[in-house]
Write a protein that holds these residues in place. Sequence first.
Motif, PDB file in Angstrom:
ATOM      1  N   VAL A 185      -3.469  33.535  -0.158  1.00 17.42           N
ATOM      2  CA  VAL A 185      -4.774  33.284  -0.867  1.00 17.42           C
ATOM      3  C   VAL A 185      -6.277  33.023  -0.272  1.00 17.42           C
ATOM      4  O   VAL A 185      -7.188  33.091  -0.677  1.00 17.42           O
ATOM      5  CB  VAL A 185      -4.678  32.198  -2.000  1.00 17.42           C
ATOM      6  CG1 VAL A 185      -3.567  32.523  -2.993  1.00 17.42           C
ATOM      7  CG2 VAL A 185      -4.285  30.758  -1.582  1.00 17.42           C
ATOM      8  N   ALA A 186      -6.027  32.407   1.141  1.00 19.72           N
ATOM      9  CA  ALA A 186      -7.230  32.312   1.970  1.00 19.72           C
ATOM     10  C   ALA A 186      -6.702  32.356   3.486  1.00 19.72           C
ATOM     11  O   ALA A 186      -5.290  31.945   3.828  1.00 19.72           O
ATOM     12  CB  ALA A 186      -7.735  30.861   1.657  1.00 19.72           C
ATOM     13  N   SER A 187      -7.602  32.344   4.438  1.00 17.94           N
ATOM     14  CA  SER A 187      -7.401  32.452   5.811  1.00 17.94           C
ATOM     15  C   SER A 187      -8.496  32.188   6.378  1.00 17.94           C
ATOM     16  O   SER A 187      -9.634  32.634   5.974  1.00 17.94           O
ATOM     17  CB  SER A 187      -6.394  33.506   6.306  1.00 17.94           C
ATOM     18  OG  SER A 187      -7.169  34.602   5.930  1.00 17.94           O
ATOM     19  N   PHE A 188      -8.502  31.625   7.580  1.00 13.99           N
ATOM     20  CA  PHE A 188      -9.680  31.565   8.725  1.00 13.99           C
ATOM     21  C   PHE A 188      -9.036  31.410   9.921  1.00 13.99           C
ATOM     22  O   PHE A 188      -7.827  31.036  10.308  1.00 13.99           O
ATOM     23  CB  PHE A 188     -10.684  30.644   8.109  1.00 13.99           C
ATOM     24  CG  PHE A 188     -10.056  29.252   8.178  1.00 13.99           C
ATOM     25  CD1 PHE A 188     -10.438  28.464   9.390  1.00 13.99           C
ATOM     26  CD2 PHE A 188      -9.534  28.547   7.165  1.00 13.99           C
ATOM     27  CE1 PHE A 188     -10.084  27.169   9.541  1.00 13.99           C
ATOM     28  CE2 PHE A 188      -8.963  27.291   7.242  1.00 13.99           C
ATOM     29  CZ  PHE A 188      -9.391  26.614   8.379  1.00 13.99           C
ATOM     30  N   ARG A 189     -10.038  31.516  11.086  1.00 16.69           N
ATOM     31  CA  ARG A 189      -9.574  31.172  12.350  1.00 16.69           C
ATOM     32  C   ARG A 189     -10.604  29.895  12.814  1.00 16.69           C
ATOM     33  O   ARG A 189     -11.438  29.747  12.561  1.00 16.69           O
ATOM     34  CB  ARG A 189      -9.919  32.288  13.266  1.00 16.69           C
ATOM     35  CG  ARG A 189      -9.055  33.417  13.093  1.00 16.69           C
ATOM     36  CD  ARG A 189      -9.131  34.530  13.984  1.00 16.69           C
ATOM     37  NE  ARG A 189      -8.195  35.683  13.821  1.00 16.69           N
ATOM     38  CZ  ARG A 189      -7.062  35.742  14.358  1.00 16.69           C
ATOM     39  NH1 ARG A 189      -6.558  34.739  14.893  1.00 16.69           N
ATOM     40  NH2 ARG A 189      -6.178  36.692  14.056  1.00 16.69           N
ATOM     41  N   VAL A 190      -9.996  29.208  13.654  1.00 17.59           N
ATOM     42  CA  VAL A 190     -10.360  28.003  14.257  1.00 17.59           C
ATOM     43  C   VAL A 190     -11.012  28.627  15.645  1.00 17.59           C
ATOM     44  O   VAL A 190     -10.097  29.012  16.451  1.00 17.59           O
ATOM     45  CB  VAL A 190      -9.362  26.918  14.549  1.00 17.59           C
ATOM     46  CG1 VAL A 190     -10.019  25.801  15.379  1.00 17.59           C
ATOM     47  CG2 VAL A 190      -8.993  26.463  13.025  1.00 17.59           C
ATOM     48  N   THR A 191     -12.321  28.762  15.609  1.00 17.65           N
ATOM     49  CA  THR A 191     -12.864  29.377  17.130  1.00 17.65           C
ATOM     50  C   THR A 191     -13.347  27.964  17.890  1.00 17.65           C
ATOM     51  O   THR A 191     -13.875  26.953  17.564  1.00 17.65           O
ATOM     52  CB  THR A 191     -13.630  30.090  16.574  1.00 17.65           C
ATOM     53  OG1 THR A 191     -14.866  29.459  15.898  1.00 17.65           O
ATOM     54  CG2 THR A 191     -13.423  31.462  15.870  1.00 17.65           C
ATOM     55  N   GLN A 192     -13.154  28.494  19.243  1.00 23.76           N
ATOM     56  CA  GLN A 192     -13.786  27.763  20.521  1.00 23.76           C
ATOM     57  C   GLN A 192     -14.745  28.529  20.951  1.00 23.76           C
ATOM     58  O   GLN A 192     -14.657  29.505  21.898  1.00 23.76           O
ATOM     59  CB  GLN A 192     -12.693  27.516  21.338  1.00 23.76           C
ATOM     60  CG  GLN A 192     -13.141  26.573  22.348  1.00 23.76           C
ATOM     61  CD  GLN A 192     -12.019  26.296  23.458  1.00 23.76           C
ATOM     62  OE1 GLN A 192     -10.732  27.131  23.265  1.00 23.76           O
ATOM     63  NE2 GLN A 192     -12.161  25.566  24.398  1.00 23.76           N
TER      64      GLN A 192
END
Length: 315
Positions: A185-192
């Motif tokens: 239902v949802a997703s995202f990336r943890v970016t540096q």
Amino acid sequence: MNLELLESFGQNYPEEADGVLDCISLAVTAGFNKYGTLLAVGCNDGRVVIWDFMTRGISKVISAHVHPVCSVSWSRNGRKLLTASTDNTVCIIDVATGDTDHRFRFPSPILRVQYNPRSLSNFLVCPMRHPAIVVGVDGSRLIIPLDDEADTTISALFDRRGLHVFTGNSKGRVTVHRASDAQLVASFRVTQGAASTTAIKSMEFARRGDWFLVNSADRIIRVYNSTEVLACGIEGEPEPIQKLQDLVNKTMWKKCCFSGDGEYVCAGSSRQHALYIWDKTNGNLVKILHGTKGELLLDVVWIWYIISSGILLDQ
């Protein structure tokens, strides 16, 4: 009336170590029940020690495994205890009698188990190098799909209401699946920085509110709002409300947790016996608690409702 006003200005985080609980053998993991009255400690010899935290005495010693207990989780009503061990087994224990009601075996060691926060009928299992599994007490199993089949190093947990399963992998991607049917239902990336991602080591939800934290390999603890994450949908770009870190020593974090009221974040150092406490609202570091030199932290838990009693420092 005056007493109530004075208490409102008190600190809701511990100022010093409150004491030490001797578990006879080496303590590996720990967890409080919902009311903060009982503490379950998993030991390296396979035993689970139940402490009465009010009297600081041992209430029961349960021998459920033959290998180290690596994770414990209380049921919502506090009558059942879920334990996982490196012997590839997960047990559901009746706390009152000490008997093992159910025993489940898996093909690999278990990294973490968690009871559904709102149900006694299922729980979440994170086997090593396998996708997370929602297991029913009746034996049913629902596999949470991997975002990348080649990346089996994941962290997974239920949200506060047990409706969704949040997972994070070594490529910095967080996915949200419905706990009922494993639908994404949802997703995202943890970016540096601008483009690069950072591996996710662990995640934790607050007991109150919709906040959860992500402990990543870049040594930054990010706090997100789960409602915003769900609203952003698949491939969303939610912004963390706080980024917490040790700017001086660049400390890596072994374990992180929220305070009982969700207003503070506590993190244990991977390199020494030290606890860092931040105010979630403004991101300020409010306290550093140092333990015995030469010891390392294995687990950190914050008692839910007896805030003044502080934090258990696992030896």
